[in-house]
Design a protein around this motif. Structure first.
Motif, mmCIF file in Angstrom:
data_model
loop_
_atom_site.group_PDB
_atom_site.id
_atom_site.type_symbol
_atom_site.label_atom_id
_atom_site.label_comp_id
_atom_site.label_asym_id
_atom_site.label_seq_id
_atom_site.Cartn_x
_atom_site.Cartn_y
_atom_site.Cartn_z
ATOM 1 N N GLY A 232 0.868 -0.515 0.048
ATOM 2 C CA GLY A 232 0.019 -0.096 0.037
ATOM 3 C C GLY A 232 0.416 0.988 -0.342
ATOM 4 N N LYS A 233 0.079 2.298 -0.652
ATOM 5 C CA LYS A 233 0.890 3.553 -0.614
ATOM 6 C C LYS A 233 1.005 4.416 0.216
ATOM 7 N N ASP A 234 0.038 5.025 0.981
ATOM 8 C CA ASP A 234 -0.652 5.351 2.462
ATOM 9 C C ASP A 234 0.669 5.018 2.857
ATOM 10 N N GLN A 235 1.011 3.620 3.470
ATOM 11 C CA GLN A 235 1.664 2.632 4.435
ATOM 12 C C GLN A 235 2.967 2.602 4.256
ATOM 13 N N ALA A 236 2.816 2.630 3.192
ATOM 14 C CA ALA A 236 4.509 3.599 2.874
ATOM 15 C C ALA A 236 5.204 4.202 2.482
ATOM 16 N N GLU A 237 4.500 5.326 2.096
ATOM 17 C CA GLU A 237 4.735 6.795 2.598
ATOM 18 C C GLU A 237 4.753 7.422 4.489
ATOM 19 N N ALA A 238 4.163 6.552 5.352
ATOM 20 C CA ALA A 238 4.045 7.046 6.447
ATOM 21 C C ALA A 238 4.747 6.270 6.446
ATOM 22 N N LEU A 239 5.496 5.673 6.637
ATOM 23 C CA LEU A 239 6.810 4.970 6.549
ATOM 24 C C LEU A 239 8.008 5.705 6.589
ATOM 25 N N GLY A 240 8.373 5.728 5.549
ATOM 26 C CA GLY A 240 9.362 7.155 4.699
ATOM 27 C C GLY A 240 9.147 8.471 5.638
ATOM 28 N N ALA A 241 8.240 8.876 6.088
ATOM 29 C CA ALA A 241 7.791 10.136 7.007
ATOM 30 C C ALA A 241 8.298 9.578 8.181
ATOM 31 N N ALA A 242 8.281 8.708 8.568
ATOM 32 C CA ALA A 242 9.403 7.959 10.595
ATOM 33 C C ALA A 242 10.522 7.751 10.184
ATOM 34 N N GLY B 28 13.691 6.747 -0.132
ATOM 35 C CA GLY B 28 13.414 7.090 -1.409
ATOM 36 C C GLY B 28 12.140 6.080 -1.082
ATOM 37 N N VAL B 29 10.034 6.321 -2.144
ATOM 38 C CA VAL B 29 8.984 5.359 -1.331
ATOM 39 C C VAL B 29 8.973 5.138 -3.584
ATOM 40 N N PHE B 30 8.886 4.131 -3.316
ATOM 41 C CA PHE B 30 8.648 3.741 -4.612
ATOM 42 C C PHE B 30 7.697 2.594 -4.889
ATOM 43 N N GLU B 31 7.009 2.090 -5.796
ATOM 44 C CA GLU B 31 5.973 1.137 -5.907
ATOM 45 C C GLU B 31 6.816 -0.060 -7.104
ATOM 46 N N VAL B 32 7.196 -1.007 -6.566
ATOM 47 C CA VAL B 32 7.749 -2.009 -6.984
ATOM 48 C C VAL B 32 6.593 -1.946 -8.705
ATOM 49 N N GLU B 33 7.348 -2.245 -9.932
ATOM 50 C CA GLU B 33 7.004 -2.306 -10.772
ATOM 51 C C GLU B 33 6.593 -3.631 -11.377
ATOM 52 N N ASP C 95 3.349 -5.651 -10.549
ATOM 53 C CA ASP C 95 1.824 -6.361 -10.392
ATOM 54 C C ASP C 95 1.800 -6.531 -8.785
ATOM 55 N N SER C 96 2.536 -6.922 -8.368
ATOM 56 C CA SER C 96 1.954 -7.301 -6.946
ATOM 57 C C SER C 96 1.946 -6.787 -5.926
ATOM 58 N N GLY C 97 1.404 -5.236 -6.332
ATOM 59 C CA GLY C 97 0.897 -3.878 -5.519
ATOM 60 C C GLY C 97 1.559 -3.564 -4.138
ATOM 61 N N LEU C 98 2.743 -4.545 -3.801
ATOM 62 C CA LEU C 98 4.620 -4.265 -2.808
ATOM 63 C C LEU C 98 4.559 -2.875 -3.375
ATOM 64 N N TRP C 99 5.357 -1.860 -2.289
ATOM 65 C CA TRP C 99 5.970 -1.034 -2.241
ATOM 66 C C TRP C 99 7.111 -0.624 -1.564
ATOM 67 N N GLU C 100 8.790 -0.647 -1.960
ATOM 68 C CA GLU C 100 9.529 -0.358 -1.635
ATOM 69 C C GLU C 100 9.701 0.794 -0.715
ATOM 70 N N VAL C 101 10.323 0.692 0.299
ATOM 71 C CA VAL C 101 11.264 1.982 0.984
ATOM 72 C C VAL C 101 12.056 1.998 1.359
ATOM 73 N N GLY C 102 13.303 2.664 1.088
ATOM 74 C CA GLY C 102 14.482 2.803 1.733
ATOM 75 C C GLY C 102 14.949 4.005 1.963
#
Length: 290
Positions: A12-22, A34-39, A41-48
């Motif tokens: 989820g995008k919202d959760q990923a952005e919240a983690l990035g902010a934290a 960085g917060v990126f959607e994994v391209e 089609d898994s629906g996963l987001w990567e936070v680094g």
């Protein structure tokens, strides 16, 4: 000086952005997040995060638990002169009539090839990636078939290598746009290095949303080497911005995504002309219905 990365994935995008902010509150703090959607089609987001001091493992573990993320993978990066590394590792690339190279390989430019100079420090979009290589091959294929572009645009131009390739084989000016001003600056530097000032004009634009691009439409050829999501979002504008019988060369598409992109563009008045897979990536050549 060693540096570190810390990477995780979550749904989820919202959760990923919240983690990035934290992550901004970590001590030591990351110098970049960085917060990126994994391209895929898994629906996963990567936070680094990127760190110049070893990150706090306990703090990362707490954040991953609080935000429902996988455990962070922390890696120490060796000290590397990346420009020197690129110069050693990125050999020139041939794509049909085109030869993409760095200045350190200028002596290897064949007499019968069209040279496109991309410096090692600006390596994204050099032709080594399957997406850029596929677009250059598609351009070469169209030109071999007798097509001559008179009004060409490169949307999401990156280094502007595709715009420059078109300007090298056809006399009319080419427009190149990118949503990121840094990419536009890189593109302009490459245009100058290839003595194409006045032949390729680079502008900051989200898709076709810039006065220069709107005023120049309709185009007879448009490159868009971006990603599946933006390509699908661009489909209506692409249909409105390409003249009947004109072409779109699209890439940045993972092989399993290609059928979906084709279906969307078919609904917007395009027919598939050619499809090429290079490793994981597909390049599509589409023609707008007459």
């Amino acid at each position: 000086m060693p540096t570190w990365t810390a990477l995780t994935t979550l749904d989820g995008k919202d959760q990923a952005e919240a983690l990035g902010a934290a992550m901004e509150n970590l001590i030591p703090e990351p110098t970049g997040i960085g917060v990126f959607e994994v391209e895929d089609d898994s629906g996963l987001w990567e936070v680094g995060g990127y760190f110049t001091e070893e990150p706090d493992a306990a703090g990362l573990a707490l954040l991953s638990t609080m935000h429902g993320a996988r455990d962070f993978t922390v890696s120490e990066l060796p000290e590397v002169d990346w420009v020197a590394h690129v110069k050693r590792e990125l050999a020139p690339v041939e794509a049909g009539r085109f030869f993409v190279y760095g200045s350190h390989d200028a002596d290897q430019l064949p007499e019968d090839k069209i040279g496109l100079l991309i410096e090692a420090a600006m390596a994204f979009g050099t032709g080594h990636h399957g997406t850029t290589l596929g677009c250059l091959r598609a351009l070469d294929r169209l030109a071999e078939g007798g097509f001559a572009g008179k009004n060409v645009a490169d949307i999401g131009c990156g280094t502007a290598v595709l715009a420059m390739a078109a300007a090298r084989i056809w006399p009319e000016p080419v427009l190149a746009g990118d949503i990121d001003q840094v990419a536009v600056d890189v593109a302009r530097a490459n245009v100058a290095a290839n003595d194409l000032d006045g032949r390729v004009t680079c502008v900051e634009a989200a898709g076709f949303d810039a006065p220069a691009l709107r005023d120049a439409a309709p185009f007879d050829l448009v490159f868009a080497n971006i990603l599946k999501g933006p390509l699908i979002g661009l489909a209506p504008d692409m249909g409105a911005s390409i003249q009947p019988g004109g072409y779109a060369i699209l890439s940045g598409i993972l092989n399993p995504q290609a059928d979906e992109v084709i279906a969307v563009y078919t609904r917007n008045g395009f027919n598939l002309v050619h499809r090429e897979e290079i490793v994981d990536w597909t390049t599509l050549t589409l023609q707008r219905e007459p």
